[in-house]
Design a protein around this motif. Structure first.
Motif, mmCIF file in Angstrom:
data_model
loop_
_atom_site.group_PDB
_atom_site.id
_atom_site.type_symbol
_atom_site.label_atom_id
_atom_site.label_comp_id
_atom_site.label_asym_id
_atom_site.label_seq_id
_atom_site.Cartn_x
_atom_site.Cartn_y
_atom_site.Cartn_z
ATOM 1 N N ASN A 337 0.823 -1.219 0.000
ATOM 2 C CA ASN A 337 0.000 0.000 0.000
ATOM 3 C C ASN A 337 0.861 1.274 0.000
ATOM 4 O O ASN A 337 0.567 2.250 0.679
ATOM 5 N N GLU A 338 1.927 1.253 -0.813
ATOM 6 C CA GLU A 338 2.827 2.398 -0.935
ATOM 7 C C GLU A 338 2.504 3.166 -2.201
ATOM 8 O O GLU A 338 2.711 2.658 -3.311
ATOM 9 N N GLN A 339 1.967 4.353 -2.047
ATOM 10 C CA GLN A 339 1.642 5.201 -3.193
ATOM 11 C C GLN A 339 2.360 6.540 -3.065
ATOM 12 O O GLN A 339 2.825 6.917 -2.000
ATOM 13 N N GLY A 340 2.397 7.241 -4.185
ATOM 14 C CA GLY A 340 2.949 8.589 -4.177
ATOM 15 C C GLY A 340 4.444 8.630 -4.430
ATOM 16 O O GLY A 340 5.099 7.603 -4.639
ATOM 17 N N VAL A 341 4.981 9.842 -4.390
ATOM 18 C CA VAL A 341 6.415 10.040 -4.585
ATOM 19 C C VAL A 341 7.144 9.651 -3.300
ATOM 20 O O VAL A 341 6.832 10.177 -2.230
ATOM 21 N N PRO A 342 8.083 8.723 -3.356
ATOM 22 C CA PRO A 342 8.750 8.261 -2.120
ATOM 23 C C PRO A 342 9.634 9.352 -1.518
ATOM 24 O O PRO A 342 10.284 10.111 -2.245
ATOM 25 N N PRO A 343 9.677 9.439 -0.198
ATOM 26 C CA PRO A 343 10.538 10.446 0.435
ATOM 27 C C PRO A 343 12.021 10.166 0.219
ATOM 28 O O PRO A 343 12.828 11.085 0.166
ATOM 29 N N ARG A 344 12.367 8.895 0.084
ATOM 30 C CA ARG A 344 13.749 8.494 -0.196
ATOM 31 C C ARG A 344 13.737 7.442 -1.302
ATOM 32 O O ARG A 344 13.630 6.235 -1.022
ATOM 33 N N PRO A 345 13.849 7.869 -2.547
ATOM 34 C CA PRO A 345 13.795 6.912 -3.666
ATOM 35 C C PRO A 345 14.926 5.890 -3.595
ATOM 36 O O PRO A 345 16.059 6.216 -3.224
ATOM 37 N N LEU A 346 14.606 4.655 -3.934
ATOM 38 C CA LEU A 346 15.571 3.566 -3.956
ATOM 39 C C LEU A 346 15.909 3.206 -5.402
ATOM 40 O O LEU A 346 15.107 3.441 -6.310
ATOM 41 N N SER A 347 17.081 2.629 -5.597
ATOM 42 C CA SER A 347 17.496 2.179 -6.927
ATOM 43 C C SER A 347 17.838 0.696 -6.878
ATOM 44 O O SER A 347 18.630 0.264 -6.034
ATOM 45 N N LEU A 348 17.218 -0.079 -7.767
ATOM 46 C CA LEU A 348 17.561 -1.490 -7.948
ATOM 47 C C LEU A 348 18.396 -1.577 -9.226
ATOM 48 O O LEU A 348 17.882 -1.391 -10.325
ATOM 49 N N LEU A 349 19.696 -1.828 -9.077
ATOM 50 C CA LEU A 349 20.629 -1.838 -10.196
ATOM 51 C C LEU A 349 21.109 -3.266 -10.431
ATOM 52 O O LEU A 349 21.722 -3.875 -9.550
ATOM 53 N N VAL A 350 20.836 -3.781 -11.612
ATOM 54 C CA VAL A 350 21.102 -5.181 -11.927
ATOM 55 C C VAL A 350 22.461 -5.310 -12.617
ATOM 56 O O VAL A 350 22.734 -4.634 -13.608
ATOM 57 N N GLU A 351 23.302 -6.187 -12.080
ATOM 58 C CA GLU A 351 24.633 -6.410 -12.646
ATOM 59 C C GLU A 351 24.520 -7.165 -13.974
ATOM 60 O O GLU A 351 23.736 -8.107 -14.102
ATOM 61 N N GLY A 352 25.329 -6.755 -14.937
ATOM 62 C CA GLY A 352 25.370 -7.456 -16.210
ATOM 63 C C GLY A 352 26.523 -8.441 -16.261
ATOM 64 O O GLY A 352 27.388 -8.471 -15.382
ATOM 65 N N ILE A 353 26.544 -9.277 -17.305
ATOM 66 C CA ILE A 353 27.633 -10.242 -17.496
ATOM 67 C C ILE A 353 28.244 -10.039 -18.871
ATOM 68 O O ILE A 353 27.575 -9.599 -19.815
ATOM 69 N N TRP A 354 29.509 -10.347 -19.007
ATOM 70 C CA TRP A 354 30.236 -10.150 -20.258
ATOM 71 C C TRP A 354 29.754 -11.134 -21.324
ATOM 72 O O TRP A 354 29.628 -12.334 -21.076
ATOM 73 N N ALA A 355 29.453 -10.597 -22.508
ATOM 74 C CA ALA A 355 29.090 -11.410 -23.671
ATOM 75 C C ALA A 355 30.182 -11.222 -24.714
ATOM 76 O O ALA A 355 30.420 -10.098 -25.183
ATOM 77 N N ALA A 356 30.889 -12.295 -25.070
ATOM 78 C CA ALA A 356 32.074 -12.182 -25.923
ATOM 79 C C ALA A 356 31.772 -11.572 -27.283
ATOM 80 O O ALA A 356 32.541 -10.766 -27.801
ATOM 81 N N GLY A 357 30.637 -11.928 -27.881
ATOM 82 C CA GLY A 357 30.304 -11.376 -29.179
ATOM 83 C C GLY A 357 31.363 -11.649 -30.233
ATOM 84 O O GLY A 357 32.193 -12.560 -30.109
ATOM 85 N N LYS A 358 31.351 -10.803 -31.290
ATOM 86 C CA LYS A 358 32.272 -11.015 -32.410
ATOM 87 C C LYS A 358 33.022 -9.748 -32.807
ATOM 88 O O LYS A 358 33.593 -9.690 -33.899
ATOM 89 N N THR A 359 33.024 -8.739 -31.924
ATOM 90 C CA THR A 359 33.630 -7.470 -32.315
ATOM 91 C C THR A 359 34.889 -7.132 -31.517
ATOM 92 O O THR A 359 35.423 -6.030 -31.641
ATOM 93 N N VAL A 360 35.361 -8.061 -30.679
ATOM 94 C CA VAL A 360 36.669 -7.912 -30.023
ATOM 95 C C VAL A 360 37.401 -9.245 -30.141
ATOM 96 O O VAL A 360 36.801 -10.283 -30.430
ATOM 97 N N ARG A 361 38.712 -9.201 -29.911
ATOM 98 C CA ARG A 361 39.523 -10.425 -29.951
ATOM 99 C C ARG A 361 40.687 -10.274 -28.984
ATOM 100 O O ARG A 361 40.995 -9.161 -28.535
ATOM 101 N N LYS A 362 41.319 -11.359 -28.659
ATOM 102 C CA LYS A 362 42.508 -11.309 -27.795
ATOM 103 C C LYS A 362 43.687 -10.897 -28.661
ATOM 104 O O LYS A 362 43.980 -11.560 -29.662
ATOM 105 N N ILE A 363 44.342 -9.805 -28.292
ATOM 106 C CA ILE A 363 45.449 -9.319 -29.112
ATOM 107 C C ILE A 363 46.796 -9.429 -28.423
ATOM 108 O O ILE A 363 47.830 -9.170 -29.034
ATOM 109 N N ARG A 364 46.816 -9.797 -27.126
ATOM 110 C CA ARG A 364 48.093 -9.978 -26.414
ATOM 111 C C ARG A 364 48.006 -11.185 -25.494
ATOM 112 O O ARG A 364 46.967 -11.467 -24.956
#
Length: 364
Positions: A337-364
């Motif tokens: 039953n929480e409505q309205g603008v919160p007095p102290r807004p919270l942030s839920l920040l989700v960690e990402g994971i590395w996706a190798a893809g095809k646009t980088v390579r090991k050079i050393r």
């Protein structure tokens, strides 16, 4: 020791059924505003607290069962046209994840275009309430420092990202700062030493400059003697190459086009470039026109891999999961039953994971 008041006790005090109390405390639209307010007031007066053991048991009982319809949530967009938000590939993924999770929880999501011609904040609020909407997911806005006017006290609301400046709501988004740091560290671990940063200034501004901040901090850390980077690419010791000569001028351009990008590229001479998800394929095409191949001649990476793209290297934020977490947050607020603008807004920040893809390579 005084016995804790129960929902059944509240029902007797309010002259309603226990089910009405349960629905009212969860903000269910089937209960009138007046009744919800009266029951909520009684709950506060008598210091009612939900029993965590019973709540856990209830969650276990319903997790594998088909959810009954609970209500409607609104997906609020603020673009110049009704469907312009669909041009933002990540936002489409957020929406898909939000709809799927809402369905699992017994809710449906309706799109609501706040910029409908002639729609005032008062009228928008009236329409949403008439449709039984009590929860809002504010989709990313087209520009930074955006504002949306509603009678917020009627709604449980969360914003996707930082483009909404007013009001300041709870935020759900990928961890843009840490994701960018991870990109730079991964590139360094692959052997890249002249790592450039080039994107439209609006992209960094819309994420509250978390991209540029993460990039700078990572570069500064790698400039320290003895610093290490690693992950799947293996650990590498920095010898100062990440700083000094390796710290290139950044490109944040109001107009991000070939005429702006290529002079910067020729001056900076990066061996890898961190770009915006929305411009990654475009930049690759510009480089190809110059006779440069990705990743043979230059690496390309992003802090947020475009949704459903398996080509571009970078951080996979699990786009639909961000939308799903936003819905879970809103539904939790409705239940509390929480409505309205919160007095102290919270942030839920989700960690990402590395996706190798095809646009980088090991050079050393």
């Amino acid at each position: 020791m005084k016995r804790q008041i129960s929902q059944r006790d509240l029902a007797r005090l309010a002259g309603v059924s226990p089910m009405t109390v349960s629905l009212a405390l969860r903000g269910h639209p089937s209960i009138s505003t007046e009744t919800r307010a009266r029951i909520t007031s009684l709950a506060g007066k008598h210091h009612y607290r939900p029993d965590p053991a019973l709540a856990a048991l209830n969650a276990w009982r319903i997790k594998d069962s088909a959810a009954r319809f609970q209500g409607t949530l609104a997906w609020v967009t603020s673009f110049a046209t009704r469907d312009a938000w669909r041009d933002m590939i990540q936002t489409k993924g957020y929406h898909q994840g939000a709809c799927a999770r809402a369905d699992q929880l017994g809710y449906r999501i309706e799109e609501f275009w706040i910029n409908e011609p002639g729609l005032t904040p008062k009228r928008a609020t009236q329409i949403l309430l008439a449709r039984g909407v009590r929860g809002l997911v504010i989709a990313p806005l087209p520009e930074a420092h955006g504002r949306i006017d509603l009678d917020w006290e009627h709604f449980s609301a969360v914003a996707l990202g930082y483009s909404l400046a007013e009001p300041k709501l709870h935020v759900v988004m990928n961890h843009q700062f840490r994701n960018m740091k991870q990109v730079v560290e991964r590139l360094h671990g692959l052997g890249y030493r002249r790592i450039g940063f080039a994107m439209p200034s609006a992209n960094d501004e819309r994420v509250d400059h978390n991209y540029l901040g993460g990039f700078w901090i990572a570069q500064q850390a790698l400039a320290q003697p003895g610093a290490t980077t690693g992950g799947a690419a293996g650990k590498t010791k920095a010898t100062g190459e990440g700083g000094g000569e390796g710290q290139l001028p950044t490109l944040l351009a109001e107009r991000f086009d070939q005429e702006t990008f290529l002079p910067w590229f020729r001056q900076a001479k990066p061996d890898a470039i961190v770009v915006a998800a929305s411009t990654a394929h475009q930049v690759r095409d510009w480089l190809k026109e110059q006779g440069l191949r990705v990743p043979r001649d230059v690496g390309l990476a992003v802090a947020s891999v475009p949704w459903q793209d398996t080509t571009i290297s970078g951080i996979d934020e699990d786009v639909p999961a961000i939308g799903a977490h936003a819905v879970e947050t809103v539904v939790g607020m409705i239940h509390r039953n929480e409505q309205g603008v919160p007095p102290r807004p919270l942030s839920l920040l989700v960690e990402g994971i590395w996706a190798a893809g095809k646009t980088v390579r090991k050079i050393r």
